[in-house]
Motif scaffolding. Structure first.
Motif, PDB file in Angstrom:
ATOM      1  N   GLY A 204     -19.404  18.440 -17.889  1.00  0.00           N
ATOM      2  CA  GLY A 204     -20.084  17.515 -18.793  1.00  0.00           C
ATOM      3  C   GLY A 204     -20.526  16.216 -18.181  1.00  0.00           C
ATOM      4  O   GLY A 204     -20.798  15.247 -18.896  1.00  0.00           O
ATOM      5  N   GLY A 205     -20.609  16.153 -16.854  1.00  0.00           N
ATOM      6  CA  GLY A 205     -21.099  14.945 -16.200  1.00  0.00           C
ATOM      7  C   GLY A 205     -22.591  14.777 -16.382  1.00  0.00           C
ATOM      8  O   GLY A 205     -23.315  15.728 -16.697  1.00  0.00           O
ATOM      9  N   SER A 206     -23.075  13.560 -16.170  1.00  0.00           N
ATOM     10  CA  SER A 206     -24.502  13.289 -16.282  1.00  0.00           C
ATOM     11  C   SER A 206     -25.222  13.848 -15.062  1.00  0.00           C
ATOM     12  O   SER A 206     -24.729  13.764 -13.935  1.00  0.00           O
ATOM     13  CB  SER A 206     -24.755  11.781 -16.382  1.00  0.00           C
ATOM     14  OG  SER A 206     -24.090  11.255 -17.499  1.00  0.00           O
ATOM     15  N   ALA A 207     -26.391  14.393 -15.267  1.00  0.00           N
ATOM     16  CA  ALA A 207     -27.151  14.986 -14.174  1.00  0.00           C
ATOM     17  C   ALA A 207     -27.533  13.962 -13.127  1.00  0.00           C
ATOM     18  O   ALA A 207     -27.614  14.259 -11.940  1.00  0.00           O
ATOM     19  CB  ALA A 207     -28.396  15.672 -14.726  1.00  0.00           C
ATOM     20  N   SER A 208     -27.755  12.720 -13.569  1.00  0.00           N
ATOM     21  CA  SER A 208     -28.267  11.703 -12.656  1.00  0.00           C
ATOM     22  C   SER A 208     -27.192  10.727 -12.171  1.00  0.00           C
ATOM     23  O   SER A 208     -27.478   9.838 -11.386  1.00  0.00           O
ATOM     24  CB  SER A 208     -29.384  10.905 -13.340  1.00  0.00           C
ATOM     25  OG  SER A 208     -28.898  10.290 -14.511  1.00  0.00           O
ATOM     26  N   ASN A 209     -25.969  10.873 -12.651  1.00  0.00           N
ATOM     27  CA  ASN A 209     -24.913   9.915 -12.299  1.00  0.00           C
ATOM     28  C   ASN A 209     -23.725  10.614 -11.649  1.00  0.00           C
ATOM     29  O   ASN A 209     -23.393  11.751 -11.984  1.00  0.00           O
ATOM     30  CB  ASN A 209     -24.416   9.173 -13.548  1.00  0.00           C
ATOM     31  CG  ASN A 209     -25.495   8.303 -14.162  1.00  0.00           C
ATOM     32  OD1 ASN A 209     -26.290   7.724 -13.450  1.00  0.00           O
ATOM     33  ND2 ASN A 209     -25.523   8.243 -15.475  1.00  0.00           N
ATOM     34  N   ARG A 210     -23.076   9.915 -10.743  1.00  0.00           N
ATOM     35  CA  ARG A 210     -21.860  10.426 -10.120  1.00  0.00           C
ATOM     36  C   ARG A 210     -20.660   9.860 -10.889  1.00  0.00           C
ATOM     37  O   ARG A 210     -19.882   9.054 -10.380  1.00  0.00           O
ATOM     38  CB  ARG A 210     -21.834  10.028  -8.643  1.00  0.00           C
ATOM     39  CG  ARG A 210     -23.026  10.593  -7.863  1.00  0.00           C
ATOM     40  CD  ARG A 210     -23.067  10.071  -6.435  1.00  0.00           C
ATOM     41  NE  ARG A 210     -21.944  10.555  -5.635  1.00  0.00           N
ATOM     42  CZ  ARG A 210     -21.886  11.753  -5.066  1.00  0.00           C
ATOM     43  NH1 ARG A 210     -22.888  12.610  -5.224  1.00  0.00           N
ATOM     44  NH2 ARG A 210     -20.840  12.105  -4.333  1.00  0.00           N
ATOM     45  N   ASP A 211     -20.531  10.287 -12.144  1.00  0.00           N
ATOM     46  CA  ASP A 211     -19.562   9.678 -13.060  1.00  0.00           C
ATOM     47  C   ASP A 211     -18.273  10.476 -13.200  1.00  0.00           C
ATOM     48  O   ASP A 211     -17.421  10.143 -14.020  1.00  0.00           O
ATOM     49  CB  ASP A 211     -20.188   9.464 -14.434  1.00  0.00           C
ATOM     50  CG  ASP A 211     -20.836  10.722 -15.006  1.00  0.00           C
ATOM     51  OD1 ASP A 211     -20.384  11.831 -14.640  1.00  0.00           O
ATOM     52  OD2 ASP A 211     -21.781  10.601 -15.793  1.00  0.00           O
TER      53      ASP A 211
ATOM     54  N   GLU B   2     -21.604  13.627 -21.108  1.00  0.00           N
ATOM     55  CA  GLU B   2     -22.671  14.292 -21.854  1.00  0.00           C
ATOM     56  C   GLU B   2     -22.601  13.955 -23.339  1.00  0.00           C
ATOM     57  O   GLU B   2     -23.616  13.638 -23.973  1.00  0.00           O
ATOM     58  CB  GLU B   2     -22.578  15.805 -21.642  1.00  0.00           C
ATOM     59  CG  GLU B   2     -23.700  16.591 -22.299  1.00  0.00           C
ATOM     60  CD  GLU B   2     -23.589  18.081 -22.025  1.00  0.00           C
ATOM     61  OE1 GLU B   2     -24.618  18.759 -22.031  1.00  0.00           O
ATOM     62  OE2 GLU B   2     -22.451  18.571 -21.810  1.00  0.00           O
ATOM     63  N   ALA B   3     -21.400  14.005 -23.918  1.00  0.00           N
ATOM     64  CA  ALA B   3     -21.239  13.687 -25.342  1.00  0.00           C
ATOM     65  C   ALA B   3     -21.602  12.242 -25.617  1.00  0.00           C
ATOM     66  O   ALA B   3     -22.276  11.930 -26.619  1.00  0.00           O
ATOM     67  CB  ALA B   3     -19.799  13.969 -25.778  1.00  0.00           C
ATOM     68  N   ASN B   4     -21.170  11.332 -24.754  1.00  0.00           N
ATOM     69  CA  ASN B   4     -21.460   9.912 -24.948  1.00  0.00           C
ATOM     70  C   ASN B   4     -22.955   9.635 -24.833  1.00  0.00           C
ATOM     71  O   ASN B   4     -23.499   8.778 -25.539  1.00  0.00           O
ATOM     72  CB  ASN B   4     -20.681   9.079 -23.928  1.00  0.00           C
ATOM     73  CG  ASN B   4     -20.723   7.594 -24.234  1.00  0.00           C
ATOM     74  OD1 ASN B   4     -20.666   7.182 -25.393  1.00  0.00           O
ATOM     75  ND2 ASN B   4     -20.816   6.782 -23.198  1.00  0.00           N
TER      76      ASN B   4
END
Length: 306
Positions: free
Chosen positions: A122-129, A172-174
C-alpha cells in the motif's frame, strides 16, 4: 525620574494594549484535552454544527518538530511511528528505521522500512514511504476550515504536531482520504469505523472545531451501530487492534467482524511512555507559544507607544 515613570507605566501600557487589540491573557490555552472515556454520542452533541469556511490552509508552512529529550533527528513523526508500530528499530540519526504496523484503516499488516516504497503493501507509487504515512485523523486542511484558522500560528503548529491528532496509516488509504470528512471517506476496515468516528469527535472537541450537517449526520449514523462507544485517543489504537477488544453493540458483546465499538477500560500497551512523550511535546509547544506571544506583544507595544 523619566526612567522611573516609564518603568511604572509599562504594566498599564501592556494592559491597555491587550484591551485595544482584543488579545486574551490566556491566548496560548485555546485547546483542551481529548475527553477519553466519555460517551461519543454525547460529546458529538456538544460540537457546533455550522457552515465551514472555504479558505486554503497553511499546511505547507508546518513541519515535524524535533522532540525534546531525544537525540539525533528524532521528530514527532518518529514518536508516532514508535507508538503505533511494534518491533521498531532505529537508524544512526535516531529516526525510526523499521517496524511492523497492524494498520487501522484497512486491517492489513504493513512491514515498514524507511526509504522504501513498499507498493505491495500500500505504499505510494511516487514516494519511498515504506507503505505508511502519518495521518492527521481530522485532516489539517479540514480542521483549518472548521475553526483552526481562528487560532494563531503556534497553536496551529501544535495541532500539526499533536500526537493526539496523528495516526500511522497505510499510504494508499491516506491518499484516498485526502482532507475528506467522515461523510466523504471512512475506513474500509469495518471493525474500526466506530473507533474512527470516536477519534474524530474527540479531536474536534479538544480543539473546539465545528462539524457541518452532513458530517454530523454521518458520525451519528456510524455511532448508531455502537451506541455504547466512548471517546478514545490515538495512543489507545494499537492496543485495541492487537487485542481485538470491541463492544460492537449496546450489549457489550465482542464482535471483530462488524463495526467496532471500544472498551472504556482498554489501555494502550506502553501508554506510560507514549503519554510522557506526548506530554513533553505539547508542553514544549505551549511554552514556545507563550514566549513568542509575550515577545511579539511587548515589541509591538514598544513600537506603538515609543
Amino acid at each position: 525620574m523619566k526612567n522611573k515613570l516609564l518603568y511604572r507605566s509599562i504594566p498599564a501600557i501592556i494592559m491597555l494594549g491587550m484591551l485595544s487589540t482584543g488579545v486574551p491573557a490566556n491566548a496560548a490555552d485555546a485547546t483542551g484535552s481529548i475527553p477519553v472515556g466519555q460517551s461519543a454520542t454525547q460529546v458529538l452533541s456538544t460540537l457546533t454544527v455550522g457552515v465551514k469556511s472555504d479558505v486554503s490552509s497553511d499546511r505547507k508552512s508546518h513541519q515535524w518538530n524535533k522532540v525534546d529529550g531525544k537525540t539525533g533527528n528524532y521528530t514527532t513523526r518518529d514518536l508516532v511511528l514508535e507508538r503505533d508500530m511494534s518491533n521498531v528499530t532505529y537508524n544512526s540519526r535516531g529516526n525510526v528505521n523499521t517496524g511492523i504496523l497492524l494498520e487501522p484503516y484497512t486491517g492489513k499488516t504493513i512491514h515498514f522500512q524507511r526509504g522504501q516504497s513498499n507498493k505491495t503493501e500500500g505504499g505510494s507509487a511516487s514516494n519511498r514511504d515504506g507503505g505508511i504515512q502519518i495521518d492527521h485523523v481530522v485532516a489539517y486542511a479540514e480542521a483549518y476550515r472548521s475553526g483552526l484558522d481562528k487560532l494563531d500560528f503556534q497553536q496551529r503548529d501544535t495541532y500539526y504536531n499533536d500526537p493526539d491528532v496523528l495516526l500511522v496509516s497505510q499510504a494508499e488509504a491516506n491518499n484516498v482520504k485526502k482532507d475528506g470528512t467522515i461523510a466523504e471517506w471512512k475506513p474500509s476496515n469495518q471493525a474500526f469505523q466506530c473507533d474512527y468516528a470516536s477519534l474524530q469527535i474527540g479531536i474536534k472537541a479538544k480543539y473546539g472545531l465545528m462539524v457541518d450537517q452532513k458530517e454530523h449526520d454521518k458520525l451519528a449514523q456510524v455511532l448508531a451501530s455502537c451506541p455504547t462507544e466512548t471517546i478514545i485517543s490515538t495512543s489507545q489504537v494499537k492496543q485495541r487492534l492487537t487485542s481485538g477488544t470491541s463492544e460492537g453493540n449496546n450489549t457489550g458483546t465482542a464482535n471483530n467482524n462488524t463495526t467496532g465499538g471500544n472498551s472504556q477500560n482498554s489501555q494502550y500497551n506502553g501508554s506510560t511512555n507514549s503519554k510522557n512523550n506526548s506530554h513533553t511535546t505539547n508542553k514544549h509547544h505551549t511554552t514556545t507559544t507563550k514566549k513568542n506571544w509575550v515577545k511579539n506583544l511587548f515589541n509591538g507595544l514598544l513600537k506603538r507607544f515609543f
